[in-house]
Scaffold this motif. Structure first.
Motif, short mmCIF file in Angstrom:
data_model
loop_
_atom_site.label_atom_id
_atom_site.label_comp_id
_atom_site.label_asym_id
_atom_site.label_seq_id
_atom_site.Cartn_x
_atom_site.Cartn_y
_atom_site.Cartn_z
N ALA A 121 0.87 -1.19 0.00
CA ALA A 121 0.00 0.00 0.00
C ALA A 121 0.90 1.23 0.00
O ALA A 121 1.75 1.38 0.88
N VAL A 131 -4.99 4.35 -2.18
CA VAL A 131 -6.37 4.72 -1.88
C VAL A 131 -6.52 6.24 -2.01
O VAL A 131 -5.75 7.00 -1.41
N HIS A 182 5.07 4.91 8.69
CA HIS A 182 4.28 6.13 8.69
C HIS A 182 4.29 6.71 7.28
O HIS A 182 5.03 6.25 6.42
P1 AMP Z 1 0.08 6.61 7.92
O1 AMP Z 1 -0.31 5.68 9.00
O2 AMP Z 1 -1.07 7.29 7.26
O3 AMP Z 1 1.14 7.58 8.34
O4 AMP Z 1 0.69 5.73 6.73
C1 AMP Z 1 1.38 4.54 6.99
C2 AMP Z 1 1.45 3.73 5.71
O5 AMP Z 1 0.12 3.36 5.33
C3 AMP Z 1 2.04 4.44 4.50
O6 AMP Z 1 3.47 4.39 4.48
C4 AMP Z 1 1.43 3.61 3.38
O7 AMP Z 1 2.12 2.36 3.24
C5 AMP Z 1 0.02 3.32 3.92
N1 AMP Z 1 -0.94 4.34 3.47
C6 AMP Z 1 -1.30 5.50 4.08
N2 AMP Z 1 -2.19 6.18 3.35
C7 AMP Z 1 -2.42 5.44 2.23
C8 AMP Z 1 -3.24 5.59 1.06
N3 AMP Z 1 -4.02 6.65 0.88
N4 AMP Z 1 -3.21 4.62 0.13
C9 AMP Z 1 -2.42 3.52 0.29
N5 AMP Z 1 -1.63 3.33 1.35
C10 AMP Z 1 -1.62 4.26 2.32
#
Ligand code: AMP
Length: 147
Positions: A10, A40, A116
């Protein structure tokens, strides 16, 4: 370590997205497993209006423009990684839900996320990564990303 047979990475479009994607590609090659790539669309603005579903025309233009930009970015990354067209997933929705849902649907046995992303470094493990870990039906690997 299990022999993974269908891997999903992702990616967001933060500065870390490509690092996560490249590590996933390496792992997929080591396991000789196909790599699915998912992004996404969660940041395209569709405002609430007092008239329900009526969306102002200028917002439609802006949304279409943003969508085209996101599609282009996604295609560039997938092309660079040489991802099979059938394994490219660009989906509207809430990231944690769409990631775990697609993984179940496509019989994924390893989901790879970054520790993250664009939601910042204030917490050690991002909210999407945590949500995926709690709700996935398969193994989840978080790539440790430095600030
Ligand atoms: P976050 O927890 O949002 O800081 O993101 C952690 C990880 O989740 C990122 O490094 C991506 O691997 C995945 N991720 C976050 N947002 C998205 C998105 N919109 N689409 C796909 N993967 C995502």
């Amino acid at each position: 370590m299990p022999q993974y047979q269908n891997i999903l990475v992702a990616i967001d479009f933060s500065e870390y997205g490509m690092e996560v994607a490249l590590k996933a590609k390496q792992l997929a090659e080591q396991f000789n497993a196909p790599l699915n790539v998912l992004h996404v669309l969660d940041n395209i603005p569709i405002p609430d209006t007092p008239y329900g579903t009526v969306i102002p025309l200028d917002t439609v233009d802006l949304t279409n423009e943003l969508l085209e930009i996101e599609k282009k970015k996604f295609k560039q990354i997938c092309d660079q990684l040489n991802i099979d067209p059938d394994r490219r997933w660009l989906i509207w929705g809430e990231p944690q839900h769409e990631i775990t849902q697609t993984a179940s649907q496509e019989k994924i046995d390893l989901i790879i996320v970054g520790s993250h992303g664009h939601h910042g470094l204030a917490i050690l493990v991002g909210s999407t990564a945590k949500g995926v870990l709690y709700h996935a039906n398969c193994d989840v690997l978080a790539i440790h990303l430095r600030d």
